[in-house]
Design an enzyme around this catalytic site. Structure first.
Site, PDB file in Angstrom:
ATOM      1  N   SER A 160      97.516 101.890  81.484  1.00 28.57           N
ATOM      2  CA  SER A 160      97.260 100.762  80.639  1.00 28.57           C
ATOM      3  C   SER A 160      95.607 100.359  80.754  1.00 28.57           C
ATOM      4  CB  SER A 160      98.264  99.673  80.781  1.00 28.57           C
ATOM      5  OG  SER A 160      97.826  98.763  81.737  1.00 28.57           O
ATOM      6  N   LYS A 198      95.655  93.305  84.401  1.00 24.05           N
ATOM      7  CA  LYS A 198      95.359  93.151  82.949  1.00 24.05           C
ATOM      8  C   LYS A 198      93.816  92.319  82.764  1.00 24.05           C
ATOM      9  CE  LYS A 198      98.455  95.534  81.035  1.00 24.05           C
ATOM     10  NZ  LYS A 198      98.940  95.890  82.311  1.00 24.05           N
TER      11      LYS A 198
END
Length: 239
Positions: A160, A198
């Site tokens: 991701s 993230k």
């Protein structure tokens, strides 16, 4: 041939990089060499760079890299511990690795400072996985990558963050801290149970954890659901 002041400055920078992982500031250099102004430091830095002993990296603070050392300087290793989450991981071991320094007159060996960090397991660059707190092994990290504070490493699982240059299987180096600025890539603990890597964004009382892959949606949480456990400061990739 270096002057005494040039040699003194090179030795001071070398010692500080070994101790702290980052070069000293110009004010610290000025004080260490007992100079009245920073312009003298600029001249010494320029002379060392022209002679191939250091390299300045553009667009980065304190970005001075030692390329080679003269025979008059002996490399010294400074030991400093690493602590993760208040626990004592396996003893931090410091290594000195040799590599040839580029020189038109021929290569000579210099020493590069390395620090072994605990690898705390895997971190998801995708859907959050169960939080990791056990040391699985250690990894050697260049001392220049480590600044002040406590650090640890994590193995990346998932894709991701691929557009941020973080691939599945990479090892990320994390500085332990509980705050983050917008845009920082962080280790975030969600709901006290799941950890993920993230990009951090704050939107009022909401925290957005953004992926760097269009296949993954941005996830939104209340600010009391997210705890920052560290910020990305480096990456190691094995080919």
């Amino acid at each position: 041939m270096l002057t005494k002041k040039q040699l003194d400055l090179l030795e001071f920078i070398h010692r500080r990089v070994q101790r702290d992982g980052v070069p000293p500031s110009f004010d610290e250099m000025k004080e260490a060499l007992d100079l009245r102004s920073k312009s003298g430091i600029h001249r010494l830095i320029t002379a060392l760079e022209e002679r191939g002993f250091i390299r300045r990296l553009a667009h980065r603070a304190r970005a001075i890299e030692i390329v080679k050392l003269p025979d008059a300087l002996q490399a010294k290793t400074v030991f400093r511990p690493v602590v993760v989450d208040g626990k004592a991981p396996p003893p931090t071991r410091h290594k000195v690795a040799s590599r040839p320094a580029a020189s038109p007159a021929g290569a000579r060996d210099i020493t590069i400072h390395a620090i072994e960090l605990p690898v705390m397991g895997r971190i998801a660059a995708g859907v959050p996985i169960e939080a990791i707190s056990e040391v699985s092994h250690t990894v050697a990290v260049p001392g220049q990558m480590i600044g002040k504070g406590h650090h640890y490493a994590l193995e990346v699982q998932g894709d991701s963050m691929i557009e941020a240059g973080i691939n599945n299987g990479d090892v990320v180096v994390i500085r332990e801290q509980d705050t983050a600025d917008d845009g920082d890539i962080v280790v975030a603990l969600v709901g006290g149970q799941e950890a993920t890597l993230k990009r951090f964004r704050r939107r009022g009382r909401t925290i957005a954890l953004e992926a760097a892959n269009p296949a993954y949606e941005t996830r939104l949480f209340r600010d009391d659901q997210v705890k920052v456990q560290g910020r990305l400061v480096g990456l190691i990739r094995t080919y």
